[in-house]
Design a protein around this motif. Structure first.
Motif, PDB file in Angstrom:
ATOM      1  N   ILE A 163       0.874  -1.175   0.000  1.00 11.89           N
ATOM      2  CA  ILE A 163       0.000   0.000   0.000  1.00 11.89           C
ATOM      3  C   ILE A 163       0.909   1.222   0.000  1.00 11.89           C
ATOM      4  O   ILE A 163       1.897   1.277   0.734  1.00 11.89           O
ATOM      5  N   SER A 164       0.591   2.193  -0.881  1.00 10.56           N
ATOM      6  CA  SER A 164       1.461   3.360  -0.986  1.00 10.56           C
ATOM      7  C   SER A 164       0.605   4.585  -1.208  1.00 10.56           C
ATOM      8  O   SER A 164      -0.186   4.641  -2.147  1.00 10.56           O
ATOM      9  N   HIS A 165       0.721   5.558  -0.329  1.00  5.36           N
ATOM     10  CA  HIS A 165      -0.080   6.784  -0.429  1.00  5.36           C
ATOM     11  C   HIS A 165       0.812   7.913   0.049  1.00  5.36           C
ATOM     12  O   HIS A 165       0.772   8.318   1.205  1.00  5.36           O
ATOM     13  N   LEU A 166       1.668   8.378  -0.862  1.00  7.44           N
ATOM     14  CA  LEU A 166       2.742   9.295  -0.452  1.00  7.44           C
ATOM     15  C   LEU A 166       2.621  10.664  -1.114  1.00  7.44           C
ATOM     16  O   LEU A 166       3.570  11.432  -1.128  1.00  7.44           O
ATOM     17  N   GLY A 167       1.451  10.972  -1.683  1.00  3.87           N
ATOM     18  CA  GLY A 167       1.288  12.228  -2.429  1.00  3.87           C
ATOM     19  C   GLY A 167       1.453  13.468  -1.577  1.00  3.87           C
ATOM     20  O   GLY A 167       1.876  14.512  -2.055  1.00  3.87           O
ATOM     21  N   GLY A 168       1.099  13.399  -0.308  1.00  2.34           N
ATOM     22  CA  GLY A 168       1.314  14.533   0.597  1.00  2.34           C
ATOM     23  C   GLY A 168       0.383  15.698   0.351  1.00  2.34           C
ATOM     24  O   GLY A 168       0.721  16.844   0.666  1.00  2.34           O
ATOM     25  N   LEU A 169      -0.811  15.452  -0.196  1.00  2.00           N
ATOM     26  CA  LEU A 169      -1.744  16.557  -0.427  1.00  2.00           C
ATOM     27  C   LEU A 169      -2.161  17.182   0.901  1.00  2.00           C
ATOM     28  O   LEU A 169      -2.386  16.471   1.882  1.00  2.00           O
ATOM     29  N   ALA A 170      -2.278  18.523   0.881  1.00  2.00           N
ATOM     30  CA  ALA A 170      -2.617  19.210   2.124  1.00  2.00           C
ATOM     31  C   ALA A 170      -4.038  18.879   2.573  1.00  2.00           C
ATOM     32  O   ALA A 170      -4.346  18.897   3.756  1.00  2.00           O
ATOM     33  N   ARG A 171      -4.899  18.597   1.615  1.00  2.00           N
ATOM     34  CA  ARG A 171      -6.262  18.160   1.955  1.00  2.00           C
ATOM     35  C   ARG A 171      -6.522  16.859   1.205  1.00  2.00           C
ATOM     36  O   ARG A 171      -6.409  16.819  -0.019  1.00  2.00           O
ATOM     37  N   ASP A 172      -6.864  15.832   1.938  1.00  2.00           N
ATOM     38  CA  ASP A 172      -6.981  14.513   1.317  1.00  2.00           C
ATOM     39  C   ASP A 172      -7.839  13.668   2.254  1.00  2.00           C
ATOM     40  O   ASP A 172      -7.368  13.153   3.250  1.00  2.00           O
ATOM     41  N   ASN A 173      -9.110  13.557   1.892  1.00  2.00           N
ATOM     42  CA  ASN A 173     -10.060  12.972   2.842  1.00  2.00           C
ATOM     43  C   ASN A 173     -10.801  11.836   2.163  1.00  2.00           C
ATOM     44  O   ASN A 173     -11.984  11.935   1.878  1.00  2.00           O
ATOM     45  N   THR A 174     -10.085  10.773   1.884  1.00  2.00           N
ATOM     46  CA  THR A 174     -10.622   9.732   1.015  1.00  2.00           C
ATOM     47  C   THR A 174     -10.678   8.365   1.703  1.00  2.00           C
ATOM     48  O   THR A 174     -10.219   7.361   1.158  1.00  2.00           O
ATOM     49  N   GLY A 175     -11.195   8.370   2.908  1.00  2.00           N
ATOM     50  CA  GLY A 175     -11.402   7.056   3.533  1.00  2.00           C
ATOM     51  C   GLY A 175     -10.487   6.783   4.703  1.00  2.00           C
ATOM     52  O   GLY A 175      -9.927   7.706   5.298  1.00  2.00           O
ATOM     53  N   TYR A 176     -10.373   5.529   5.039  1.00  2.00           N
ATOM     54  CA  TYR A 176      -9.594   5.134   6.223  1.00  2.00           C
ATOM     55  C   TYR A 176      -8.196   5.731   6.176  1.00  2.00           C
ATOM     56  O   TYR A 176      -7.537   5.717   5.135  1.00  2.00           O
TER      57      TYR A 176
END
Ligand code: 2HG
Ligand code: ZN
Length: 440
Positions: A163-176
Motif C-alpha cells: 500500500i502506498s499513499h505518499l502524495g502529501g496533499l494538504a487536503r486529502d479525505n478519502t477514507g480510512y
C-alpha cells in the motif's frame, strides 16, 4: 536481496536477536536486509509461502522487546532503506523506513525546517521504528507524537501486498487513514517501508534551565503548572539518585555543588529573547539552585543529564522498563508513592524515575530484579490502571507489556485488534507474540 544481505552466522545474528536493554533475547534463524519496498514485498511473500514469522526491526532501540522474535523465522532489518528527501514546497520529508531520526533532523535543518519528534536514541532509532511504535519523545507537549506527523505511508501488508499513499496533499479525505492505523501497530499488521512526514518551522531561539527542587512531589506539581506557560516546550523530571548515577556512569560533572531531591529540566522558546521568557519561570519556581544555558552547547550539556539516564541505568544490568502516564491530577501523588509500591513488593529492587513530567508521564525503571520476575512490574501497572493512567505512554506494548494490555483495553477493543490483524496479516506471520501476545 542478494546473498550478502542475508545473515545467518550466530555472531552476525547476536545484535539483532538481543534488544537494546539485554532483557529480551530472540531466536531468529536469519536476518534479511532488503533495500527497497519491492524487496520487502518479495521477502514477505516468501515468508508467507514458507510459514516463517517476520519481525521488522529498525534501530532496535524500542526498549520493550518488540523488535526481536521468539517464534524463530526472520528479522527483516529495514536499515538499508534509508533515503531522505525534503519537499520544501510542501514542508514535508519523504524518508525510507531505515533512515535514522538523526538523519531526518539533519536534512530538515539544512532546508530551514525541523522534524518534531526527537528522542535520545535519535542516531540509532529509525523512521520506520518510530512509526511502528508511535514514538513520543521530548517534544510531545507542543508538537505531538509520531502519529501527529505522518502524512502518508508506504508499507507491505502481511499478505505481501504493497500500500502506498505518499502524495502529501494538504487536503486529502478519502477514507480510512492507514497511517494512523499503522502508527503504533508494532509490526503486527504491516512492515512500514517509507513515510511522508510533516515538518515544522525551526524552533525559535531557545533557552534551557535546570532547577534543583526540594522533593519529587513539588517538582511534579511544578511541572504541571509549567505546562500552561506558552513559552515552555519541554519539562523533564529527574531525581537525586538518577542524576548521580548519570554523572558516575558517564563522567559528566555534577551540575550543582550539592545534590538535591529532584530536578526539572525546562526548555523555553521565544521569538525574541528566550532568557526573558525564562525569568518569570525562575521567579515562580523558587528553586534551591538553577543553571541556565542560552547557547546550543550549554543546552546540550544540560539535556545530557536527562538523555543519558537510559544508558546509565543499563550499566546496572538489564532493567525492567515501565513507561506510564497518569491523569494530570494524579501525577504528583504517583511520583511520590510509586517507589513505595515497588519496595513493598520487592524490597531489593532499585527504582529510577525520570521523564516527561509536563504530560504526566514518567519512566519507572526497576533494576536489581531477575528478567522474569515481574511482581514489581505487576504492582506498578495495577496501581497505574487504578489511578486511571496508561500502562504504556510512548514505548508501546512489545513483548514486555502484553500481559497488562487488558488493564487499559476492553475485551471489545482487543477483539477489534484481532479482527484487524486477521484482515491485514491473514497468515499471522508478522511479529507473532508482540502487542497481542498469543491471543490471536
Ligand atoms: C526517554 O525518555 C526514553 O529517554 C527512554 O523514552 C526511557 O530508558 C527509558 O526507560
Ligand atoms: Zn521517554
Amino acid at each position: 536481496v542478494g546473498r550478502e544481505h542475508v545473515l545467518s552466522a550466530p555472531d552476525e545474528l547476536l545484535g539483532f536477536n538481543t534488544d537494546w536493554t539485554g532483557r529480551f533475547v530472540g531466536n531468529a534463524a536469519a536476518v534479511v536486509r532488503p533495500a527497497s519496498t519491492e524487496e520487502v514485498a518479495g521477502v514477505i511473500a516468501a515468508c508467507v509461502r514458507n510459514g516463517w514469522p517476520v519481525t521488522a526491526q529498525g534501530g532496535n532501540t524500542g526498549l520493550v522487546g518488540g523488535g526481536i522474535t521468539r517464534a524463530g523465522g526472520v528479522v527483516l532489518s529495514t536499515r538499508r532503506i534509508d533515503d531522505v528527501r525534503v519537499d520544501s514546497a510542501a514542508g514535508q520529508v519523504i524518508a525510507g523506513a531505515g533512515a535514522t531520526l538523526g538523519s531526518v533532523h539533519e536534512r530538515a535543518q539544512q532546508t530551514g525546517l525541523s522534524y518534531a519528534v526527537d528522542l535520545a536514541s535519535r542516531d540509532s532509532a529509525t523512521i520506520g521504528g518510530t512509526i511502528a511504535t508511535n514514538a513520543g519523545g521530548l517534544r510531545v507537549l507542543r508538537r505531538g507524537d509520531t502519529r501527529a506527523q505522518v502524512v502518508g505511508i508506504e508499507a507491505v501488508l502481511g499478505d505481501g501486498s504493497v500500500i502506498s499513499h505518499l502524495g502529501g496533499l494538504a487536503r486529502d479525505n478519502t477514507g480510512y487513514h492507514l497511517p494512523s492505523l499503522l502508527c503504533g501497530s508494532e509490526g503486527t499488521l504491516a512492515v512500514v517501508t517509507r513515510a511522508r512526514l510533516r515538518l515544522s518551522n525551526q524552533l525559535a531561539a531557545r533557552a534551557v534551565a535546570l532547577f534543583a527542587l526540594e522533593s519529587a512531589k513539588s517538582a511534579a506539581d511544578a511541572a504541571l503548572h509549567l505546562r500552561r506557560e506558552p513559552a515552555v516546550e519541554a519539562v523533564e523530571l529527574m531525581l537525586r539518585l538518577g542524576l548521580a548515577l548519570v554523572c558516575e556512569a558517564t563522567g559528566l560533572p555534577a551540575p550543582f555543588p550539592g545534590q538535591h531531591a529532584a530536578y526539572l529540566l525546562v526548555e523555553v522558546s521565544a521569538g525574541e529573547d528566550p532568557l526573558l521568557a525564562l525569568e518569570p519561570i525562575v521567579e515562580g519556581l523558587a528553586a534551591i539552585d538553577v543553571a541556565v544555558a542560552a547557547d546550543p552547547a550549554g543546552q546540550r550539556r544540560l539535556w545530557a543529564y536527562r538523555e543519558r539516564h537510559t544508558e546509565a541505568i543499563n550499566t546496572l544490568g538489564p532493567p525492567h522498563k515501565l513507561d506510564v502516564t497518569l491523569p494530570l491530577d494524579a501525577f504528583a501523588h504517583f511520583v511520590d508513592t510509586v517507589p513505595g509500591v515497588v519496595e513493598g513488593t520487592r524490597p531489593q529492587a532499585r527504582v529510577w524515575l525520570f521523564g516527561h513530567a509536563a504530560e504526566g508521564s514518567v519512566h519507572v525503571n526497576i533494576s536489581g530484579l531477575d528478567p522474569d520476575d515481574e511482581a514489581a512490574d505487576d504492582a506498578v501497572m495495577t496501581y497505574v490502571a487504578a489511578l486511571g493512567g496508561s500502562i504504556s505512554a510512548e514505548h508501546g506494548i512489545g513483548r514486555a507489556k502484553v500481559r497488562w494490555l487488558s488493564l487499559n483495553r476492553s475485551e471489545a477493543e482487543i477483539a477489534a485488534f484481532g479482527r484487524l490483524k486477521q484482515a491485514l496479516d491473514p497468515a499471522g506471520i508478522l511479529n507473532p507474540g508482540v502487542l497481542l501476545g498469543q491471543r490471536i
